[in-house]
Design a protein around this motif. Structure first.
Motif, mmCIF file in Angstrom:
data_model
loop_
_atom_site.group_PDB
_atom_site.id
_atom_site.type_symbol
_atom_site.label_atom_id
_atom_site.label_comp_id
_atom_site.label_asym_id
_atom_site.label_seq_id
_atom_site.Cartn_x
_atom_site.Cartn_y
_atom_site.Cartn_z
ATOM 1 N N ASP A 144 36.275 61.298 19.336
ATOM 2 C CA ASP A 144 35.605 62.135 18.369
ATOM 3 C C ASP A 144 36.326 62.414 17.240
ATOM 4 O O ASP A 144 37.298 61.372 16.850
ATOM 5 C CB ASP A 144 35.398 63.563 18.869
ATOM 6 N N GLN A 145 36.014 63.285 16.104
ATOM 7 C CA GLN A 145 36.707 63.369 14.831
ATOM 8 C C GLN A 145 37.483 64.754 14.829
ATOM 9 O O GLN A 145 37.148 65.669 15.638
ATOM 10 C CB GLN A 145 35.557 63.713 13.798
ATOM 11 N N TRP A 146 38.702 64.550 14.273
ATOM 12 C CA TRP A 146 39.455 65.868 14.433
ATOM 13 C C TRP A 146 40.108 66.043 13.169
ATOM 14 O O TRP A 146 40.154 65.363 12.114
ATOM 15 C CB TRP A 146 40.963 65.371 15.322
ATOM 16 N N GLY A 147 40.578 67.243 13.039
ATOM 17 C CA GLY A 147 41.250 67.639 11.877
ATOM 18 C C GLY A 147 42.751 67.285 11.483
ATOM 19 O O GLY A 147 43.193 67.173 10.685
ATOM 20 N N MET A 148 43.443 67.288 12.822
ATOM 21 C CA MET A 148 44.804 66.727 12.864
ATOM 22 C C MET A 148 45.189 65.956 13.879
ATOM 23 O O MET A 148 44.417 66.253 14.969
ATOM 24 C CB MET A 148 45.621 68.240 12.742
ATOM 25 N N GLN A 149 46.128 65.355 13.853
ATOM 26 C CA GLN A 149 47.002 64.720 15.102
ATOM 27 C C GLN A 149 48.267 65.240 14.952
ATOM 28 O O GLN A 149 48.997 65.665 14.217
ATOM 29 C CB GLN A 149 46.901 63.332 14.896
ATOM 30 N N GLY A 150 48.863 65.645 16.424
ATOM 31 C CA GLY A 150 50.033 66.098 16.222
ATOM 32 C C GLY A 150 50.824 65.739 17.602
ATOM 33 O O GLY A 150 50.479 65.186 18.441
ATOM 34 N N GLU A 151 52.230 66.034 17.683
ATOM 35 C CA GLU A 151 52.901 66.028 18.832
ATOM 36 C C GLU A 151 54.136 67.280 18.767
ATOM 37 O O GLU A 151 53.983 68.031 17.716
ATOM 38 C CB GLU A 151 53.812 64.690 18.889
ATOM 39 N N GLY A 152 54.680 67.584 19.949
ATOM 40 C CA GLY A 152 55.526 68.688 20.088
ATOM 41 C C GLY A 152 56.478 68.925 18.963
ATOM 42 O O GLY A 152 56.705 70.070 17.997
ATOM 43 N N PHE A 153 57.029 67.896 18.396
ATOM 44 C CA PHE A 153 58.383 67.759 17.206
ATOM 45 C C PHE A 153 57.495 68.317 15.802
ATOM 46 O O PHE A 153 58.253 68.941 15.211
ATOM 47 C CB PHE A 153 58.614 66.485 16.905
ATOM 48 N N ASN A 154 56.262 68.285 15.463
ATOM 49 C CA ASN A 154 55.510 68.585 14.458
ATOM 50 C C ASN A 154 55.503 70.221 14.331
ATOM 51 O O ASN A 154 55.623 70.537 13.237
ATOM 52 C CB ASN A 154 54.258 68.076 14.509
ATOM 53 N N THR A 155 55.682 71.129 15.494
ATOM 54 C CA THR A 155 55.754 72.383 15.023
ATOM 55 C C THR A 155 57.007 72.597 14.597
ATOM 56 O O THR A 155 57.225 73.524 13.631
ATOM 57 C CB THR A 155 55.641 73.219 16.602
ATOM 58 N N ALA A 156 58.122 71.880 15.061
ATOM 59 C CA ALA A 156 59.416 72.292 14.300
ATOM 60 C C ALA A 156 59.417 71.669 12.828
ATOM 61 O O ALA A 156 59.938 72.309 11.949
ATOM 62 C CB ALA A 156 60.702 71.593 15.063
ATOM 63 N N ALA A 157 58.712 70.700 12.694
ATOM 64 C CA ALA A 157 58.789 69.890 11.198
ATOM 65 C C ALA A 157 57.912 71.045 10.318
ATOM 66 O O ALA A 157 58.443 71.017 9.215
ATOM 67 C CB ALA A 157 57.805 68.698 11.249
ATOM 68 N N PHE A 158 56.846 71.839 10.734
ATOM 69 C CA PHE A 158 56.136 72.521 9.827
ATOM 70 C C PHE A 158 57.034 73.778 9.721
ATOM 71 O O PHE A 158 57.093 74.516 8.348
ATOM 72 C CB PHE A 158 54.772 73.016 10.528
ATOM 73 N N ILE A 159 57.643 74.227 10.699
ATOM 74 C CA ILE A 159 58.495 75.433 10.297
ATOM 75 C C ILE A 159 59.726 75.087 9.306
ATOM 76 O O ILE A 159 60.053 75.902 8.339
ATOM 77 C CB ILE A 159 59.181 75.721 11.795
#
Length: 492
Positions: free
Chosen positions: A251-266
């Motif tokens: 299907d279609q998604w707004g974002m792709q992610g993995e756990g590391f990305n939460t820290a990256a956004f912080i």
């Protein structure tokens, strides 16, 4: 393990001209020296900053670099050695650099390739035995940190002729990764894996246009590109394309992610897990109200599985979940944003739909600059084994190769590969300038103290949101682990 060699002295006659200097380091090289000890500036087709090095003849010494090799289609070393000219920009830049510097100082370059992503066992065995087997290590940052705390690496500030203040070394890495004034690994123009391991956002330009998102580049430039803005776009893009009532990888998604990305956004929001005091000693900072607020904003993006195609949710379905699932969804045009290392830019160069590049969003419009985290697991870093028999020779060669790389390897990667072959528009090229000027290196990523940097991503993966209590339970162990690292590094 495989060893390859390049006879630099025999190649000088067929060197190509150096590519024009560009990028975050090369842009600083036109200023004249301010004192007699500064590197000389000579006028050629451009003004070059030269290393301040003596004339030396190293008698055909084989300068051996340990790398982690081609263990993955996503992360592989290509900046130490090139066997011949092929017309591929990175390969030829490495070939020409090694030829030029090797001819000048009469040495050859050899690459020792590890058999996996963790060749630290090879390094440990040689260094602990006192074998002068490797002159330079270009291996992952996190495993290099382990070698440092084991007392197996030299302090780069003490290596003769390595002038870490020069622009061919990453000043952000120097400042962020030292402890007590000692620096055992850094980044610079000598290698490109740290560039590839810089986290940013790629976006599908057709989807962005179809959803009428407006001028994303303009938002970045006027400072209005924030986490809240990004979150608002994700719901617009996410949809069940085949109408089967299941939001899956087709299907279609707004974002792709993995756990590391939460820290990256912080980190992108200007918050740090660790900082350092006036004595260059680290301490935990991940306890402020703004830090918790940044986590909430980051988790609303990376931990919302209605809009985020989170990699953990597909691990059991694909042997290579990135190559067979995540990357496929983006290249097929079914993902609006993907938060990944810049290695993906070149991997997606054959993608039919145009994509753009953006820095990680700010916390809010009041934040002064963008920040893009470098993954120290993925990034190869510069380090030097303690078993060296001739640190002066090693320092001269590293300095000379680094200086030459600023005018050959970095432009090849930055201009030719990213800006020309892969990036689809001039605006993306401008975004790359901004991203590389604002890279962030995090000590918690390097040494893994208490698993603190991994904690936000673990919460995102499990749908939990109580960061404060989870942090509280880890602080004591984190500070203890941090002190053990400090004691080990200061004991040298």
């Amino acid at each position: 393990m495989k060893k390859r060699r390049i006879l630099s002295a025999l190649l000088a006659a067929i060197m190509l001209s150096a590519l024009p200097g560009c990028g975050n380091a090369a842009e600083e090289t036109t200023a004249a020296p301010t004192n007699d000890t500064a590197a000389e500036v000579v006028e050629t087709e451009e003004t070059r900053l030269k290393p301040d090095l003596p004339d030396k003849d190293f008698g055909g010494h084989e300068f051996t670099i340990l790398t982690k090799g081609n263990f993955s289609s996503h992360w592989f070393s290509q900046d130490a050695y090139a066997e011949e000219l092929t017309g591929e920009p990175i390969n030829d830049a490495v070939y020409n650099r090694n030829a030029s510097v090797g001819e000048k100082y009469n040495f050859t370059v050899a690459e020792m390739i590890g058999t996996s992503d963790d060749p630290s066992a090879l390094a440990k065995q040689a260094i602990q035995a006192g074998d002068d087997l490797y002159d330079l290590l270009l291996i992952g940052g996190t495993i290099t940190g382990g070698l440092a705390t084991s007392g197996l690496l030299m302090d780069l500030t003490q290596i003769p002729y390595m002038d870490l203040s020069k622009p061919w070394y990453d000043q952000s890495a120097n400042a962020s990764l030292s402890i007590g004034g000692r620096l055992h690994l850094t980044a610079g123009d000598l290698n490109i894996m740290d560039n590839k391991a810089t986290w940013a956002l790629l976006f599908n330009k057709k989807l962005a246009e179809d959803l009428a998102l407006g001028d994303l580049y303009g938002m970045v430039l006027d400072g209005t590109w924030t986490l809240d803005v990004l979150e608002g776009y994700l719901t617009l893009a996410s949809t069940d394309l085949n109408g089967d009532g299941v939001h899956d990888e087709f299907d279609q998604w707004g974002m792709q992610g993995e756990g590391f990305n939460t820290a990256a956004f912080i980190l992108g929001a200007g918050e740090r897990f660790f900082d350092k005091d006036e004595n260059d000693m680290p301490y935990v900072t991940a306890q402020s109200e703004k830090f918790f607020n940044a986590f909430e904003k980051a988790n609303a993006i990376n931990g919302n599985f209605d809009v985020c195609m989170f990699v953990n949710n597909f691990l059991n379905k694909y042997p290579d979940v990135w190559g067979e699932c995540m990357d496929v969804a983006f290249t097929e045009g079914r993902v609006l944003f993907t938060c990944v290392g810049l290695n993906r830019v070149t991997m997606f160069r054959e993608m039919e739909t145009d994509f753009g590049i953006l820095p990680l969003p700010k916390y809010d419009e009041e934040q002064e600059q963008y920040h893009d985290l470098v993954s120290l697991w993925a990034a190869n870093m510069i380090s030097v084994p303690k078993s060296l028999s001739d640190p002066e020779r090693t320092g001269i060669i590293i300095e000379a190769l680094s200086a030459e790389s600023m005018y050959t390897l970095t432009p090849a990667f930055y201009d030719v590969v990213l800006k020309t072959k892969a990036a689809r528009d001039e605006d993306s090229a401008a975004m790359l300038d901004l991203i590389f000027e604002a890279r962030a290196f995090e000590l918690g990523n390097l040494y893994g103290w208490g698993g603190l940097l991994d904690l936000p991503g673990s919460l995102s993966a499990t749908g939990k949101t109580d960061l404060a209590s989870s942090l509280k339970s880890k602080i004591s162990a984190t500070e203890s682990a941090m002190q053990k690292t400090i004691d080990a590094l200061m004991a040298e």
